[in-house]
Design a protein around this motif. Structure first.
Motif, PDB file in Angstrom:
ATOM      1  N   UNK A 237       0.825  -1.215   0.000  1.00 49.94           N
ATOM      2  CA  UNK A 237       0.000   0.000   0.000  1.00 49.94           C
ATOM      3  C   UNK A 237       0.857   1.261   0.000  1.00 49.94           C
ATOM      4  N   UNK A 238       2.066   1.172   0.571  1.00 50.95           N
ATOM      5  CA  UNK A 238       2.987   2.320   0.529  1.00 50.95           C
ATOM      6  C   UNK A 238       3.476   2.572  -0.896  1.00 50.95           C
ATOM      7  N   UNK A 261      -4.386  -9.480  -2.102  1.00 49.86           N
ATOM      8  CA  UNK A 261      -5.780  -9.800  -1.753  1.00 49.86           C
ATOM      9  C   UNK A 261      -6.179  -9.139  -0.441  1.00 49.86           C
ATOM     10  N   UNK A 262      -5.264  -9.110   0.528  1.00 50.50           N
ATOM     11  CA  UNK A 262      -5.551  -8.459   1.811  1.00 50.50           C
ATOM     12  C   UNK A 262      -5.766  -6.961   1.636  1.00 50.50           C
ATOM     13  N   UNK A 263      -5.169  -6.401   0.572  1.00 53.40           N
ATOM     14  CA  UNK A 263      -5.326  -4.974   0.283  1.00 53.40           C
ATOM     15  C   UNK A 263      -6.563  -4.698  -0.569  1.00 53.40           C
ATOM     16  N   UNK A 264      -7.282  -5.749  -0.916  1.00 55.08           N
ATOM     17  CA  UNK A 264      -8.479  -5.569  -1.745  1.00 55.08           C
ATOM     18  C   UNK A 264      -8.172  -5.465  -3.218  1.00 55.08           C
ATOM     19  N   UNK A 265      -6.959  -5.868  -3.632  1.00 50.36           N
ATOM     20  CA  UNK A 265      -6.577  -5.821  -5.037  1.00 50.36           C
ATOM     21  C   UNK A 265      -6.652  -7.215  -5.645  1.00 50.36           C
ATOM     22  N   UNK A 341      -4.385   0.472  -7.774  1.00 52.69           N
ATOM     23  CA  UNK A 341      -2.963   0.788  -7.625  1.00 52.69           C
ATOM     24  C   UNK A 341      -2.560   1.981  -8.485  1.00 52.69           C
ATOM     25  N   UNK A 342      -3.342   2.261  -9.546  1.00 53.28           N
ATOM     26  CA  UNK A 342      -2.975   3.341 -10.456  1.00 53.28           C
ATOM     27  C   UNK A 342      -3.243   4.717  -9.868  1.00 53.28           C
TER      28      UNK A 342
END
Length: 362
Positions: A237-238, A261-265, A341-342
């Motif tokens: 996420x950073x 996946x834990x980041x929702x991606x 992420x973009x």
């Protein structure tokens, strides 16, 4: 019940119709013999049930008939396969493999090599943290003990069975670029102490620059972060501006998938991922891993063949790099403008340490 008569090399020589010295050379692989004589001796030994004892060979040759083998880990299938490949070559040669592992610890590396040398091994097969800095490897060379490296680029005075990490990593950059990725990252574990990781990053960076792409972010993580998906998710996420991540090995790439996946991606819709090594488990994932596929067992076989040739009086010569291939998997896709992420900030060019493994140009 009468005891079984012990078959000796004299019996083999008599059966084969040759001298004892000739039979010994054939069975001990210690000298020349014609194809016809070799065939007769081997046939006689088989039919009589003769086995040339390792102790006898050692006494005759004044060798220990042992080869030391050091790898970072036997839990990693890449190194386990390499050791298996080496054992396949040595089977029947009379040499026994003494295996040690270091858990990627440089101090343990050198202690293990010192211990193997104290046991009078006739040669070494080694994968370690920093072979170019090892006093123990230098001592082995000074004692004329041949050393075959595995996975490392060739070093002066040693032969190595290896894949060209620099060129292989360039292929990952080409794959990313072909899909339209510009904001990429290289995830590294043990970057400061692994020539393999540094060379992979150097090749990746060189190809990105050759294609006019921004420098990839160099993301160095610790063992604890690599093994804790929640921590790795925080790190991703950073670097949320990235659309593709090249992990320095397959285990890290698999960890990235879980952290994403834990980041929702979603992989590959929101984040493309590639690894290195081609471990079999990567094929078995729900989303098969894109990776550089190498041949660890072939590395082990080549290292053992090179070493055995030297121990039997042949040349100790560096062979060409082993082949690699890109395995497409299903973890790569073109970046989407609406990808989570973009929305992040593009990474700043990293500060690349000045290394012996500096960038090759072109």
């Amino acid at each position: 019940m009468p005891s079984k008569t012990r078959i000796t090399i004299k019996d083999v020589a008599r059966e084969a119709g040759c001298g004892v010295a000739t039979a010994s050379r054939v069975l001990n692989n210690s000298g020349p013999a014609s194809a016809d004589v070799r065939k007769r001796v081997e046939k006689a030994a088989r039919s009589l049930g003769f086995s040339f004892s390792a102790t006898g060979r050692a006494l005759q040759s004044k060798r220990s008939m042992t080869i030391g083998c050091l790898v970072p880990s036997l839990a990693n299938p890449v190194f386990a396969e390499a050791v298996q490949g080496a054992q396949e070559v040595l089977l029947g040669s009379g040499y026994q493999l003494l295996i040690s592992s270091s858990n990627y610890d440089g101090a343990i590396d050198n202690e293990a090599i010192a211990t193997l040398l104290s046991n009078d091994v006739d040669g070494l097969i080694v994968t370690m943290t920093a072979p170019e800095k090892s006093r123990e490897l230098k001592q082995a060379r000074e004692r004329n003990i041949p050393v075959s490296l595995m996975f490392h680029d060739p070093l002066d005075g040693f032969c190595s069975a290896y894949v060209d990490n620099f060129e292989a990593a360039r292929e990952i950059a080409r794959q990313f670029a072909a899909l339209g990725h510009r904001r990429t990252g290289f995830l590294a574990l043990r970057f400061a102490t692994s020539d393999r990781s540094r060379n992979r990053y150097a090749g990746f960076l060189a190809e990105c620059r050759a294609r006019g792409l921004p420098d990839p972010a160099l993301i160095e993580i610790s063992e604890a972060e690599a093994k804790t998906p929640e921590k790795l998710a925080d790190i991703l996420r950073e670097h949320s501006g990235l659309t593709a991540v090249f992990a320095s090995n397959d285990f890290l790439a698999i960890a990235v998938q879980k952290a994403a996946r834990l980041s929702g991606w979603r992989v590959p819709e929101d984040l493309s991922v590639a690894g290195f090594d081609g471990i079999e488990i990567g094929r078995m994932l729900d989303i098969p891993l894109a990776t550089i596929e190498t041949r660890p067992a072939a590395m082990g076989r080549q290292a053992a063949e090179t070493l055995l040739c030297a121990l039997q009086g042949g040349p100790f010569e560096q062979r060409p790099a082993l082949p690699f291939q890109f395995r497409a998997g299903a973890t790569l896709a073109a970046p989407r403008p609406e990808s989570p992420t973009a929305a992040g900030i593009a990474p700043q060019p990293p500060s690349v340490p000045s290394l012996k493994y500096a960038l090759k140009q072109g």
